[in-house]
Design a protein around this motif. Structure first.
Motif, PDB file in Angstrom:
ATOM      1  N   UNK A  97     -31.396   1.829  49.804  1.00 24.20           N
ATOM      2  CA  UNK A  97     -32.351   0.728  49.867  1.00 24.20           C
ATOM      3  C   UNK A  97     -31.726  -0.582  49.417  1.00 24.20           C
ATOM      4  N   UNK A  98     -30.778  -0.493  48.478  1.00 22.48           N
ATOM      5  CA  UNK A  98     -30.114  -1.689  47.962  1.00 22.48           C
ATOM      6  C   UNK A  98     -29.211  -2.347  48.996  1.00 22.48           C
ATOM      7  N   UNK A  99     -28.836  -1.584  50.045  1.00 26.80           N
ATOM      8  CA  UNK A  99     -28.016  -2.158  51.126  1.00 26.80           C
ATOM      9  C   UNK A  99     -28.830  -2.214  52.423  1.00 26.80           C
ATOM     10  N   UNK A 100     -30.157  -2.288  52.257  1.00 24.80           N
ATOM     11  CA  UNK A 100     -31.099  -2.464  53.376  1.00 24.80           C
ATOM     12  C   UNK A 100     -31.056  -1.330  54.393  1.00 24.80           C
ATOM     13  N   UNK A 101     -30.915  -0.106  53.898  1.00 25.12           N
ATOM     14  CA  UNK A 101     -30.971   1.078  54.753  1.00 25.12           C
ATOM     15  C   UNK A 101     -31.985   2.056  54.179  1.00 25.12           C
ATOM     16  N   UNK A 124     -32.212  -2.537  43.234  1.00 25.96           N
ATOM     17  CA  UNK A 124     -33.131  -3.674  43.343  1.00 25.96           C
ATOM     18  C   UNK A 124     -33.821  -4.011  42.030  1.00 25.96           C
ATOM     19  N   UNK A 125     -33.928  -3.017  41.139  1.00 29.60           N
ATOM     20  CA  UNK A 125     -34.567  -3.285  39.848  1.00 29.60           C
ATOM     21  C   UNK A 125     -33.558  -3.724  38.792  1.00 29.60           C
ATOM     22  N   UNK A 126     -32.289  -3.909  39.215  1.00 30.62           N
ATOM     23  CA  UNK A 126     -31.264  -4.384  38.298  1.00 30.62           C
ATOM     24  C   UNK A 126     -30.426  -3.288  37.669  1.00 30.62           C
ATOM     25  N   UNK A 160     -27.973  11.360  37.874  1.00 32.16           N
ATOM     26  CA  UNK A 160     -29.209  11.793  38.521  1.00 32.16           C
ATOM     27  C   UNK A 160     -30.377  10.880  38.230  1.00 32.16           C
ATOM     28  N   UNK A 161     -30.226   9.619  38.583  1.00 36.45           N
ATOM     29  CA  UNK A 161     -31.313   8.667  38.377  1.00 36.45           C
ATOM     30  C   UNK A 161     -32.478   8.985  39.319  1.00 36.45           C
ATOM     31  N   UNK A 162     -33.648   8.511  38.968  1.00 37.99           N
ATOM     32  CA  UNK A 162     -34.856   8.741  39.758  1.00 37.99           C
ATOM     33  C   UNK A 162     -34.677   8.200  41.177  1.00 37.99           C
ATOM     34  N   UNK A 163     -34.881   9.072  42.175  1.00 38.11           N
ATOM     35  CA  UNK A 163     -34.746   8.688  43.590  1.00 38.11           C
ATOM     36  C   UNK A 163     -33.425   7.961  43.853  1.00 38.11           C
ATOM     37  N   UNK A 164     -32.362   8.381  43.183  1.00 40.26           N
ATOM     38  CA  UNK A 164     -31.135   7.585  43.176  1.00 40.26           C
ATOM     39  C   UNK A 164     -30.565   7.280  44.556  1.00 40.26           C
ATOM     40  N   UNK A 165     -30.385   8.299  45.376  1.00 44.94           N
ATOM     41  CA  UNK A 165     -29.739   8.066  46.674  1.00 44.94           C
ATOM     42  C   UNK A 165     -30.613   7.185  47.565  1.00 44.94           C
ATOM     43  N   UNK A 166     -31.903   7.403  47.541  1.00 49.23           N
ATOM     44  CA  UNK A 166     -32.809   6.567  48.331  1.00 49.23           C
ATOM     45  C   UNK A 166     -32.732   5.113  47.864  1.00 49.23           C
ATOM     46  N   UNK A 167     -32.654   4.926  46.564  1.00 43.80           N
ATOM     47  CA  UNK A 167     -32.585   3.565  46.012  1.00 43.80           C
ATOM     48  C   UNK A 167     -31.237   2.914  46.303  1.00 43.80           C
ATOM     49  N   UNK A 168     -30.169   3.710  46.325  1.00 44.78           N
ATOM     50  CA  UNK A 168     -28.843   3.162  46.622  1.00 44.78           C
ATOM     51  C   UNK A 168     -28.789   2.621  48.049  1.00 44.78           C
TER      52      UNK A 168
END
Length: 240
Positions: A196-200, A155-157, A186-194
């Motif tokens: 989140x990017x597909x609305x889950x 979401x942040x690009x 190993x990005x910050x909160x990577x899996x949660x953000x991934x």
């Protein structure tokens, strides 16, 4: 190597504590009582005993922990319990977690005092795979798998590298999906953000593997054990 350093490093003691033991006559080298703290020993060939028990010198320590929730992946924290706090005091010296798991994430965490190994495991150039299992609020589909396989624009690009997503179980009534996901960064909160990017939303997250090292399910939450020589050898082979 100085005898006081040998005793301190091998037993998780301070140098002062080691010196006191030596001066008190508690240490022998090759069956000869030694009271000189500067006495030189060969860690590979000399037999060093502390109060009659042979001391095995190991330069580095490697522990597999099953990290529980509500513990931070740090060596120290002013307000939170850390993963190092869960290690016995006699074994903590110099230990640090290799990478980090979020406070609410559980599972495999490697703790060591081997900086070179840690650097290799965390280096983006090594592409070390990390495997997680997660409970997702939402119905993961083949389309989701394909999106993850191509890499996701967050979401942040920011864009992630391709990830392997597998569906383990689906609960249509609750609209929940159990998945396994493999990533090489190993990005910050990577899996949660991934997700989140597909609305889950990630409801539960557990790491089960890092490189060739798999979480021993016999190790309970909050507990740890030393790596076996085979586990360490396989882990090193993966990154050398």
């Amino acid at each position: 190597m100085r005898l006081d350093k040998f005793i301190a490093d091998a037993n998780g003691l301070t140098r002062s504590q080691a010196k006191k033991l030596i001066k008190d006559g508690s240490v022998s080298v090759n069956q000869k009582n030694i009271k000189q703290t500067k006495y030189q020993v060969d860690a590979k060939s000399d037999v060093v005993q502390l109060e009659g028990t042979t001391v095995i010198y190991q330069k580095y320590s490697y522990y597999m922990m099953n990290k529980p929730k509500n513990v931070v992946s740090a060596t120290s924290d002013d307000s939170e319990k850390t993963v190092v706090d869960l290690i016995a005091e006699t074994k903590r010296k110099g230990l640090f977690p290799v990478g980090r798991l979020d406070k609410d994430t559980t599972g495999l965490l490697l703790l060591t005092n081997d900086g070179e190994l840690a650097h290799k495991l965390l280096s983006p150039k090594k592409h070390v795979t990390k495997i997680y299992r997660a409970l997702i609020a939402g119905e993961v589909t083949e389309k989701t798998i394909q999106i993850f396989a191509k890499g996701i624009t967050l979401r942040d690009g920011e864009t992630t590298k391709p990830a392997i997503l597998k569906i383990l179980a689906t609960n249509s009534k609750k609209k929940e999906t159990k998945v396994e996901i493999s990533i090489t960064e190993g990005k910050y909160h990577q899996i949660k953000r991934m997700f989140g990017a597909v609305s889950m939303k990630v409801q539960e997250l557990k790491r089960v593997q890092m490189g060739n090292l798999k979480l021993d399910e016999k190790v309970n939450l909050g507990e740890y054990r030393e790596l076996t020589s085979e586990e360490l050898s396989n882990l090193v082979k993966k990154i050398d």
